[in-house]
Motif scaffolding. Structure first.
Motif, mmCIF file in Angstrom:
data_model
loop_
_atom_site.group_PDB
_atom_site.id
_atom_site.type_symbol
_atom_site.label_atom_id
_atom_site.label_comp_id
_atom_site.label_asym_id
_atom_site.label_seq_id
_atom_site.Cartn_x
_atom_site.Cartn_y
_atom_site.Cartn_z
ATOM 1 N N HIS A 172 0.842 -1.151 0.149
ATOM 2 C CA HIS A 172 -0.021 0.069 0.014
ATOM 3 C C HIS A 172 0.995 1.160 0.114
ATOM 4 C CE1 HIS A 172 -4.059 -1.537 0.218
ATOM 5 N NE2 HIS A 172 -3.515 -2.641 1.137
ATOM 6 N N LEU A 173 1.919 1.275 0.692
ATOM 7 C CA LEU A 173 2.578 2.685 0.773
ATOM 8 C C LEU A 173 3.697 2.659 -0.362
ATOM 9 C CD1 LEU A 173 4.198 2.067 4.580
ATOM 10 C CD2 LEU A 173 2.577 3.812 3.521
ATOM 11 N N ARG A 174 3.952 1.661 -0.984
ATOM 12 C CA ARG A 174 4.491 1.629 -2.486
ATOM 13 C C ARG A 174 3.658 2.299 -3.450
ATOM 14 N NH1 ARG A 174 7.104 -4.155 -2.757
ATOM 15 N NH2 ARG A 174 9.442 -3.573 -1.943
ATOM 16 N N ALA A 175 2.261 1.893 -3.436
ATOM 17 C CA ALA A 175 1.380 2.560 -4.181
ATOM 18 C C ALA A 175 0.897 3.917 -3.926
ATOM 19 C CB ALA A 175 0.105 1.597 -3.986
ATOM 20 N N ALA A 176 0.986 4.365 -2.944
ATOM 21 C CA ALA A 176 0.909 5.719 -2.161
ATOM 22 C C ALA A 176 1.909 6.647 -2.905
ATOM 23 C CB ALA A 176 0.789 5.872 -0.861
ATOM 24 N N LEU A 177 3.054 6.125 -2.828
ATOM 25 C CA LEU A 177 4.271 6.836 -3.185
ATOM 26 C C LEU A 177 4.271 7.155 -4.956
ATOM 27 C CD1 LEU A 177 7.106 5.554 -0.817
ATOM 28 C CD2 LEU A 177 6.358 8.023 -1.008
ATOM 29 N N ARG A 178 3.942 5.990 -5.520
ATOM 30 C CA ARG A 178 3.907 5.765 -6.748
ATOM 31 C C ARG A 178 2.565 6.986 -7.310
ATOM 32 N NH1 ARG A 178 2.899 0.908 -7.259
ATOM 33 N NH2 ARG A 178 0.595 1.068 -7.756
ATOM 34 N N LEU A 179 1.713 6.868 -6.778
ATOM 35 C CA LEU A 179 0.580 7.853 -7.158
ATOM 36 C C LEU A 179 0.456 9.403 -6.779
ATOM 37 C CD1 LEU A 179 -2.249 5.001 -6.288
ATOM 38 C CD2 LEU A 179 -1.715 5.933 -8.696
ATOM 39 N N GLN A 180 1.450 9.544 -5.957
ATOM 40 C CA GLN A 180 1.365 10.750 -5.306
ATOM 41 C C GLN A 180 1.901 11.803 -6.413
ATOM 42 O OE1 GLN A 180 3.471 10.676 -1.621
ATOM 43 N NE2 GLN A 180 5.719 11.156 -2.796
ATOM 44 N N SER A 181 1.562 13.217 -6.374
ATOM 45 C CA SER A 181 1.940 13.940 -7.468
ATOM 46 C C SER A 181 3.253 14.912 -6.882
ATOM 47 C CB SER A 181 0.828 15.069 -7.725
ATOM 48 O OG SER A 181 0.386 15.770 -6.306
ATOM 49 N N ASN A 182 3.451 14.774 -5.721
ATOM 50 C CA ASN A 182 4.665 15.793 -5.067
ATOM 51 C C ASN A 182 5.111 14.942 -3.800
ATOM 52 O OD1 ASN A 182 6.466 17.422 -4.308
ATOM 53 N ND2 ASN A 182 5.176 19.060 -3.827
ATOM 54 N N GLU A 183 6.371 14.543 -3.981
ATOM 55 C CA GLU A 183 6.978 13.824 -2.973
ATOM 56 C C GLU A 183 7.538 14.521 -1.756
ATOM 57 O OE1 GLU A 183 10.590 11.394 -3.629
ATOM 58 O OE2 GLU A 183 10.998 13.109 -5.261
ATOM 59 N N TYR A 184 7.670 15.943 -1.940
ATOM 60 C CA TYR A 184 8.162 16.811 -0.985
ATOM 61 C C TYR A 184 6.869 17.638 -0.346
ATOM 62 C CZ TYR A 184 12.683 16.253 -3.187
ATOM 63 O OH TYR A 184 13.840 15.367 -3.898
ATOM 64 N N THR A 185 6.190 16.768 0.524
ATOM 65 C CA THR A 185 5.078 17.265 1.324
ATOM 66 C C THR A 185 5.182 16.479 2.469
ATOM 67 O OG1 THR A 185 3.625 15.715 0.481
ATOM 68 C CG2 THR A 185 3.560 17.700 -1.040
ATOM 69 N N ARG A 186 4.329 16.923 3.466
ATOM 70 C CA ARG A 186 4.136 16.240 4.571
ATOM 71 C C ARG A 186 3.714 14.785 4.475
ATOM 72 N NH1 ARG A 186 0.566 19.625 8.010
ATOM 73 N NH2 ARG A 186 -0.992 18.603 6.468
ATOM 74 N N GLU A 187 2.626 14.787 3.480
ATOM 75 C CA GLU A 187 2.301 13.156 3.591
ATOM 76 C C GLU A 187 3.326 12.301 2.713
ATOM 77 O OE1 GLU A 187 -0.222 12.017 4.690
ATOM 78 O OE2 GLU A 187 -0.644 14.179 5.565
ATOM 79 N N GLY A 188 4.168 13.093 1.898
ATOM 80 C CA GLY A 188 5.155 12.207 1.403
ATOM 81 C C GLY A 188 6.293 11.658 2.368
ATOM 82 N N ALA A 189 6.608 12.682 3.325
ATOM 83 C CA ALA A 189 7.545 12.284 4.318
ATOM 84 C C ALA A 189 7.041 11.380 5.319
ATOM 85 C CB ALA A 189 7.932 13.577 4.999
ATOM 86 N N LEU A 190 5.673 11.128 5.553
ATOM 87 C CA LEU A 190 5.298 10.319 6.373
ATOM 88 C C LEU A 190 5.165 8.972 5.721
ATOM 89 C CD1 LEU A 190 3.441 9.205 9.056
ATOM 90 C CD2 LEU A 190 1.354 10.093 7.808
ATOM 91 N N ARG A 191 4.845 8.946 4.508
ATOM 92 C CA ARG A 191 4.794 7.502 3.734
ATOM 93 C C ARG A 191 6.127 7.090 3.615
ATOM 94 N NH1 ARG A 191 1.059 10.221 -0.855
ATOM 95 N NH2 ARG A 191 -0.837 10.705 0.359
ATOM 96 N N ASN A 192 7.329 7.894 3.399
ATOM 97 C CA ASN A 192 8.665 7.403 3.204
ATOM 98 C C ASN A 192 9.255 6.732 4.662
ATOM 99 O OD1 ASN A 192 9.543 7.846 0.619
ATOM 100 N ND2 ASN A 192 9.459 10.103 1.013
ATOM 101 N N ALA A 193 8.591 7.326 5.722
ATOM 102 C CA ALA A 193 9.054 7.075 7.225
ATOM 103 C C ALA A 193 8.357 5.499 7.507
ATOM 104 C CB ALA A 193 8.748 8.079 7.958
ATOM 105 N N LEU A 194 7.081 5.434 7.137
ATOM 106 C CA LEU A 194 6.460 4.347 7.393
ATOM 107 C C LEU A 194 6.865 3.274 6.316
ATOM 108 C CD1 LEU A 194 2.787 5.756 7.669
ATOM 109 C CD2 LEU A 194 4.138 4.644 9.445
ATOM 110 N N LEU A 195 7.252 3.413 5.126
ATOM 111 C CA LEU A 195 7.819 2.511 4.462
ATOM 112 C C LEU A 195 9.121 1.856 4.640
ATOM 113 C CD1 LEU A 195 7.318 0.513 1.893
ATOM 114 C CD2 LEU A 195 8.270 2.505 0.360
ATOM 115 N N ALA A 196 9.885 2.744 5.339
ATOM 116 C CA ALA A 196 11.437 2.693 5.697
ATOM 117 C C ALA A 196 10.984 1.641 6.871
ATOM 118 C CB ALA A 196 12.124 3.755 6.023
ATOM 119 N N THR A 197 10.256 1.837 7.651
ATOM 120 C CA THR A 197 9.995 1.077 9.090
ATOM 121 C C THR A 197 9.681 -0.316 8.432
ATOM 122 O OG1 THR A 197 9.168 2.708 10.310
ATOM 123 C CG2 THR A 197 8.912 0.823 10.950
#
Length: 455
Positions: free
Chosen positions: A364-389
């Motif tokens: 799910h987190l990979r799909a979210a990152l693939r679909l997002q329009s801008n990675e340099y947002t709060r939500e992008g940071a949250l998704r990266n931190a969770l996926l890293a975990t």
């Protein structure tokens, strides 16, 4: 040892804390209650020897120990003199009639300048006090007519302009974060409240104005929560429920309850999180598939934190089914703009992280990152931190992938947006990496993240 020191020593032993742990918890408590003061980790050693703390630490100590021990621990029990603060619940001043006048007063009370309430210590609502405002809103009857005859008339065009500013502030939050946006939201809220108080308007225009005020209070609560100020968030959201009732807008009220549920899980109030999420779902008349999706996802998060796998999956299935629902009879409110497939996948990923189902979380987190329009947002940071975990916690850790994602999250939160809530997830990632600290790349990442976490 002085009597005050003896009392504190006994109470710390009762909760099982060393002075450093106590200091950390006090600092967290201060932030939760909207205070900016912070304590040195060694200071409680002086208190155990008999030193008397300065304000507001006696009131904060009383609040924290009362919360942990589930009984009242007064300042007098600690052997300290009063520090001049009045400790009151977050709902103080908000026991108001469910009328247009009550809604107007609620908006005024929570948006008072800081100096007006500086000597009051607002305490975070927990337990049944946390869900009580939701139940009151649920059974309240919207006022019959909220037209006003005071002052010059306000037209619907003016409300259109006010709503346009509100929409701009919502989107500004996406890119700047809570710390830089809340002040602007409060100023705009003051304008809307002033219009409600001093101008004349028809019933329909008045309901729209209350709806605008309610959405601004919802946004102000979200920004406060995202910045770690839980008590302030609760006050804004309770006031927002009054506005939603005056506006006759069940969707707005249900959305506020969804945010209150999100906060409750972060406060460890897991049963209350479920209650708030289900109250939101039950109260909404199902006129917008997007709003239904939002409420289903809030419920899924609450159930995931409660480790209820079946209920989590059922709520997620409902949410994803909404994306195929294109009923034309009702439009979606502007505030629901943020919910899209990427966000749904992100919240599903969060749920599976909480359930420790790392493969599903990662999908799910990979799909979210693939679909997002801008990675340099709060939500992008949250998704990266969770996926890293997920890469750290899986059976065979992939540290390189985790560190690359963690670096991206740190970079975004350092130079792009501010979010105490997201920083907490970076802190969790650093904790998960603790067994690998001897690895040079892990040690380097933890050092890079240190300043962000300390902030």
């Amino acid at each position: 040892m002085a009597p005050s020191g003896e009392a504190l020593t006994r109470l710390l032993a009762e909760v099982g804390w060393q002075p450093e742990q106590f200091a950390r918890r006090l600092n967290e408590c201060a932030g939760r209650h909207g205070r900016t003061e912070r304590l040195h980790l060694k200071t409680p050693y002086k208190w155990r020897k008999g030193d008397v703390p300065r304000a507001p630490w006696p009131s904060l100590t009383s609040a924290l120990l009362s919360e942990v021990l589930q009984r009242t621990v007064g300042i007098d029990e600690l052997g300290w003199p009063s520090d001049g603060f009045e400790a009151v619940p977050a709902s103080a001043g908000l026991d108001l009639p469910w009328s247009s006048g009550g809604a107007l007063r609620a908006g005024e009370v929570v948006n008072e300048p800081e100096g007006m309430t500086h000597r009051r210590m607002f305490l975070t609502l927990l337990g049944s006090a946390l869900t009580s405002p939701a139940h009151e809103w649920l059974i309240a009857q919207p006022p019959q007519n909220i037209a006003s005859t005071a002052g010059r008339p306000v037209s619907g065009d003016v409300v259109d302009h006010l709503d346009a500013v509100t929409a701009s502030l919502r989107r500004m939050d996406d890119h700047l974060g809570s710390g830089q946006t809340l002040g602007l939201v409060r100023k705009h809220l003051s304008t809307v409240v002033e219009v409600l108080r001093e101008r004349s308007y028809t019933d329909s225009v008045g309901r729209r104005l209350h709806g605008t005020a309610g959405e601004l209070l919802r946004l102000a609560g979200w920004l406060s929560f995202d910045d770690g100020h839980h008590t302030q968030a609760q006050r804004f959201w309770i006031a927002g429920l009054y506005q939603a009732n005056a506006a006759g807008d069940r969707g707005l009220g249900a959305n506020i309850l969804g945010f209150m549920s999100c906060q409750a899980k972060d406060l460890g109030q897991l049963r209350q999180a479920v209650t708030l999420a289900e109250t939101a779902r039950a109260s909404y008349p199902a006129t917008s598939p997007k709003v239904e999706t939002i409420l289903d996802l809030r419920a899924a998060e609450a159930y995931a934190n409660n480790r209820s796998v079946t209920d989590t999956r059922r709520a997620l299935d409902n949410a994803f089914d909404r994306f195929t629902d294109s009923r034309p009879e009702h439009g979606d409110p502007d505030w629901s703009y943020w919910i899209n497939e990427a966000q749904a996948h992100a919240q599903a990923g969060y749920c599976f992280v909480k359930l420790e189902d790392w493969p599903r979380a990662r999908d799910h987190l990979r799909a979210a990152l693939r679909l997002q329009s801008n990675e340099y947002t709060r939500e992008g940071a949250l998704r990266n931190a969770l996926l890293a975990t997920t890469y750290v916690q899986q059976e065979h850790p992939e540290l390189d992938k985790a560190l690359a994602l963690g670096d991206q999250a740190v970079q975004t939160l350092t130079g792009q947006v501010t979010s105490t809530r997201c920083i907490k997830h970076v802190r969790n990632l650093v904790g998960a990496l603790a067994p690998y600290r001897r690895t040079p790349t892990v040690r380097r990442f933890c050092q890079d993240a240190r300043d962000l976490i300390a902030s």
